[in-house]
Structure formats: structure tokens, C-alpha cells
Design an enzyme around this catalytic site. Structure first.
Site, PDB file in Angstrom:
ATOM      1  N   TYR A 155      -9.228  15.195  -9.773  1.00  0.00           N
ATOM      2  CA  TYR A 155     -10.261  14.418 -10.486  1.00  0.00           C
ATOM      3  C   TYR A 155      -9.736  14.038 -11.874  1.00  0.00           C
ATOM      4  CZ  TYR A 155     -14.472  13.153 -13.031  1.00  0.00           C
ATOM      5  OH  TYR A 155     -15.387  12.468 -13.803  1.00  0.00           O
TER       6      TYR A 155
HETATM    7  N1  LIG Z   1     -21.705  13.684 -14.914  1.00  0.00           N
HETATM    8  C1  LIG Z   1     -20.641  14.071 -15.615  1.00  0.00           C
HETATM    9  O1  LIG Z   1     -20.537  15.218 -16.064  1.00  0.00           O
HETATM   10  C2  LIG Z   1     -19.549  13.079 -15.925  1.00  0.00           C
HETATM   11  C3  LIG Z   1     -18.683  13.368 -16.987  1.00  0.00           C
HETATM   12  C4  LIG Z   1     -17.665  12.461 -17.284  1.00  0.00           C
HETATM   13  C5  LIG Z   1     -17.535  11.316 -16.539  1.00  0.00           C
HETATM   14  N2  LIG Z   1     -18.387  11.070 -15.504  1.00  0.00           N
HETATM   15  C6  LIG Z   1     -18.213   9.829 -14.743  1.00  0.00           C
HETATM   16  O2  LIG Z   1     -19.380   9.062 -14.867  1.00  0.00           O
HETATM   17  C7  LIG Z   1     -19.472   8.153 -13.777  1.00  0.00           C
HETATM   18  C8  LIG Z   1     -20.895   8.164 -13.230  1.00  0.00           C
HETATM   19  O3  LIG Z   1     -21.158   9.444 -12.690  1.00  0.00           O
HETATM   20  P1  LIG Z   1     -22.577  10.177 -12.814  1.00  0.00           P
HETATM   21  O4  LIG Z   1     -22.366  11.381 -13.620  1.00  0.00           O
HETATM   22  O5  LIG Z   1     -23.628   9.202 -13.198  1.00  0.00           O
HETATM   23  O6  LIG Z   1     -22.750  10.680 -11.305  1.00  0.00           O
HETATM   24  P2  LIG Z   1     -23.752  10.247 -10.140  1.00  0.00           P
HETATM   25  O7  LIG Z   1     -25.165  10.424 -10.578  1.00  0.00           O
HETATM   26  O8  LIG Z   1     -23.286  11.004  -8.940  1.00  0.00           O
HETATM   27  O9  LIG Z   1     -23.473   8.686  -9.952  1.00  0.00           O
HETATM   28  C9  LIG Z   1     -22.315   8.189  -9.323  1.00  0.00           C
HETATM   29  C10 LIG Z   1     -22.520   6.728  -9.004  1.00  0.00           C
HETATM   30  O10 LIG Z   1     -21.314   6.219  -8.397  1.00  0.00           O
HETATM   31  C11 LIG Z   1     -21.668   5.520  -7.217  1.00  0.00           C
HETATM   32  N3  LIG Z   1     -20.594   5.572  -6.224  1.00  0.00           N
HETATM   33  C12 LIG Z   1     -19.901   6.653  -5.786  1.00  0.00           C
HETATM   34  N4  LIG Z   1     -19.028   6.295  -4.822  1.00  0.00           N
HETATM   35  C13 LIG Z   1     -19.172   4.952  -4.643  1.00  0.00           C
HETATM   36  C14 LIG Z   1     -18.566   3.986  -3.792  1.00  0.00           C
HETATM   37  N5  LIG Z   1     -17.618   4.325  -2.895  1.00  0.00           N
HETATM   38  N6  LIG Z   1     -18.959   2.700  -3.873  1.00  0.00           N
HETATM   39  C15 LIG Z   1     -19.926   2.343  -4.761  1.00  0.00           C
HETATM   40  N7  LIG Z   1     -20.537   3.194  -5.601  1.00  0.00           N
HETATM   41  C16 LIG Z   1     -20.165   4.489  -5.527  1.00  0.00           C
HETATM   42  C17 LIG Z   1     -22.923   6.216  -6.696  1.00  0.00           C
HETATM   43  O11 LIG Z   1     -23.691   5.306  -5.907  1.00  0.00           O
HETATM   44  P3  LIG Z   1     -23.875   5.376  -4.309  1.00  0.00           P
HETATM   45  O12 LIG Z   1     -23.736   6.810  -3.896  1.00  0.00           O
HETATM   46  O13 LIG Z   1     -25.254   4.824  -4.098  1.00  0.00           O
HETATM   47  O14 LIG Z   1     -22.812   4.485  -3.770  1.00  0.00           O
HETATM   48  C18 LIG Z   1     -23.656   6.510  -8.011  1.00  0.00           C
HETATM   49  O15 LIG Z   1     -24.411   5.397  -8.417  1.00  0.00           O
HETATM   50  C19 LIG Z   1     -18.384   8.576 -12.798  1.00  0.00           C
HETATM   51  O16 LIG Z   1     -17.278   7.727 -12.930  1.00  0.00           O
HETATM   52  C20 LIG Z   1     -18.027   9.984 -13.251  1.00  0.00           C
HETATM   53  O17 LIG Z   1     -16.711  10.332 -12.893  1.00  0.00           O
HETATM   54  C21 LIG Z   1     -19.400  11.915 -15.195  1.00  0.00           C
END
Ligand SMILES: NC(=O)c1ccc[n+]([C@@H]2O[C@H](COP(=O)([O-])OP(=O)(O)OC[C@H]3O[C@@H](n4cnc5c(N)ncnc54)[C@H](OP(=O)(O)O)[C@@H]3O)[C@@H](O)[C@H]2O)c1
Length: 244
Positions: A155
């Protein structure tokens, strides 16, 4: 009037967490939104909510970011619907597994296909539109994309890739007037991690780590830049470096 009023924004990962919060923040600023993710029902509900509360237009484009043709089509539909694209937010992403020794090829591929390939497919397709609008391309990176993350090296590496890609693309398109930004959060209370166990929104209490709305505000700040660029914005929980 805000800087984002009537701007057209393509937002990936809009169905939950940071993406959903970003949709609310940008709609409040008056932006028209193209909402991408795989879960169509969630996007439709979100679009209805946003249109009911703000004077904006939305477009729902169910898209799997791992599918290059689908990503290109989503970009085309967005540009046609709104007459161009001013801001692109590459936010869709996921983490799977932990130990490299035990990581399945499927888990490895899920992260690489979504975080790396998806970012590339999107960027390649949007550059021509952002060149026309002299707009902003914003990537959601991570703390794990700047420092070693022993909990999940794959990751982390995928997010180092996103960050390295973004900075290098900035060098390629900056002279064309395109701004490129990377937003690096630490833990955020979203559905992140739910496929492997407990979602971050359940693992952490309110106030313990960052809320998606805070990241959304950081993204909105980068999206509103018209001349300079937010190169990189780190948004960390306050205790992140305790015991470093
Ligand atoms: N939460 C944390 O602690 C954290 C920290 C640093 C960075 N991030 C980053 O922030 C971003 C958003 O994550 P989040 O925390 O908001 O998590 P989340 O609530 O799980 O949201 C992830 C989003 O990505 C979409 N997604 C995943 N696989 C996909 C695919 N193959 N095609 C299209 N859409 C896809 C999901 O939509 P569907 O499932 O409906 O497709 C969902 O809308 C990510 O890049 C993550 O790596 C998160």
C-alpha cells in the site's frame, strides 16, 4: 461567489469517505460535479442530496477505475456534459492485507490496479481537458506515501508511486498552466480498511484521528487555486509523530 462556483469537477471515489465529503464541500462552493465510483446507488443518492441542497448540476458515472476504457469514457462524458473539465480529483483507492509474506497476489493486484493503474488511466485521459481549462489535478496520496509504512509495504509503495507520479506530471504540464497537487492525510475515519476487518470509522473514536470533512476542506483549497499551485498538503493527526 466562490472560486469554485460553476467550475466542473470530476471526482473519483465519490461513493464514500473522503470522496463523499469532498462532493459535499465542493457542492457547497457551487461546483458542478461528475461523481465516479462503482456503487451506482450510492452515487445516485449523493447526487440527489447535492442537487436538493445546492444550485449545482451533477452527473453520475459508475466507473471501475481499473478499466481503462471505462475511465476514458467517463472523462469524455464529463467533458461533454459540462462543456469541459476544470478540476480532477483522483481519490479512489484502497488498502488490502499487511505482511508482504502473507499478501496474496489478488490483494497485491487490487492495490496496484486501483491505486496505480487507475491514477494513470485517469491522468492520461484528463490532461487535454485540463490544458484547455488551465485547471487543477489533485491526487489523494497518504502519509504512507512519504514515510515507510511497515504495516503495509505494498500500500505504501503504491502511494509513493502516486506522489512521485504527481510531482513528475507537474513538471510535464506546469508550463501548460495545469496545477498538480497531492494531499497526504494520516488516518481518516472512513470505510477504509473495512474489507480486511474494521473500517477506520469504527476503529477510531471521533477526535482521535482526522475526519473526512477536514480532508475535503484541504482538497477544496487546492481545487480553488487559480494561479499558484498547492504542490503538497500534509494533513496529519496531531499525535502522528509521538514516539517517532
Ligand atoms: N482513510 C484513511 O485513513 C486514508 C489515509 C490516507 C489516504 N487515504 C486515501 O484516501 C482515498 C479515499 O479513501 P477513503 O479513506 O475515503 O476510503 P473509502 O471510504 O473506502 O473510499 C474509497 C473510495 O474509492 C472507491 N474505489 C475503490 N476501488 C475502486 C475502483 N476499482 N473503481 C472505482 N472506485 C473505486 C470506492 O468506491 P466504490 O467501492 O463504490 O467503487 C470509494 O468511493 C484513497 O485513495 C485512500 O488510499 C485514506
Amino acid at each position: 461567489m466562490t472560486a469554485l462556483a460553476d467550475q466542473s469537477v470530476l471526482l473519483t471515489g465519490a461513493s464514500s469517505g473522503i470522496g463523499e465529503a469532498t462532493a459535499h464541500a465542493l457542492a457547497a462552493d457551487g461546483a458542478d460535479l461528475s461523481l465516479l465510483a462503482r456503487r451506482k446507488e450510492r452515487l445516485t443518492t449523493l447526487a440527489d442530496e447535492l442537487e436538493a441542497s445546492h444550485d449545482i448540476e451533477t452527473l453520475v458515472v459508475p466507473t471501475d477505475m481499473r478499466e481503462e476504457a471505462a475511465v476514458a469514457e467517463a472523462v469524455d462524458r464529463t467533458a461533454e456534459t459540462f462543456g469541459g473539465i476544470d478540476v480532477v480529483i483522483s481519490n479512489a483507492g484502497l488498502g488490502r492485507g499487511s505482511s508482504v509474506e502473507d499478501l496474496s497476489t489478488e490483494e497485491y493486484q487490487a492495490m496496484m490496479d486501483t491505486n496505480v493503474d487507475g491514477s494513470f488511466f485517469l491522468t492520461r485521459a484528463v490532461i487535454e481537458h485540463l490544458r484547455r481549462s488551465e485547471g487543477n489535478l489533485i491526487f489523494v496520496g497518504s502519509f504512507a506515501g512519504k514515510y515507510p509504512r511497515p504495516f503495509n509495504p505494498v500500500y505504501a509503495a503504491s502511494k509513493w508511486w502516486v506522489r512521485g507520479f504527481a510531482m513528475s506530471v507537474a513538471g510535464q504540464v506546469g508550463e501548460d498552466g495545469i496545477g498538480v497537487s497531492v494531499i497526504n492525510p494520516t488516518e481518516v475515519r472512513t470505510e477504509f480498511g473495512s474489507k480486511d476487518g474494521t473500517a477506520f470509522e469504527d476503529r477510531f473514536e471521533p477526535g482521535e484521528v482526522t475526519e473526512p470533512e477536514e480532508v475535503a476542506e484541504a482538497i477544496a483549497f487546492a481545487a480553488a487555486q487559480d494561479n499558484s499551485t498547492v504542490n503538497e498538503l500534509d494533513l496529519y493527526r496531531r499525535d502522528k509523530f509521538s514516539g517517532w
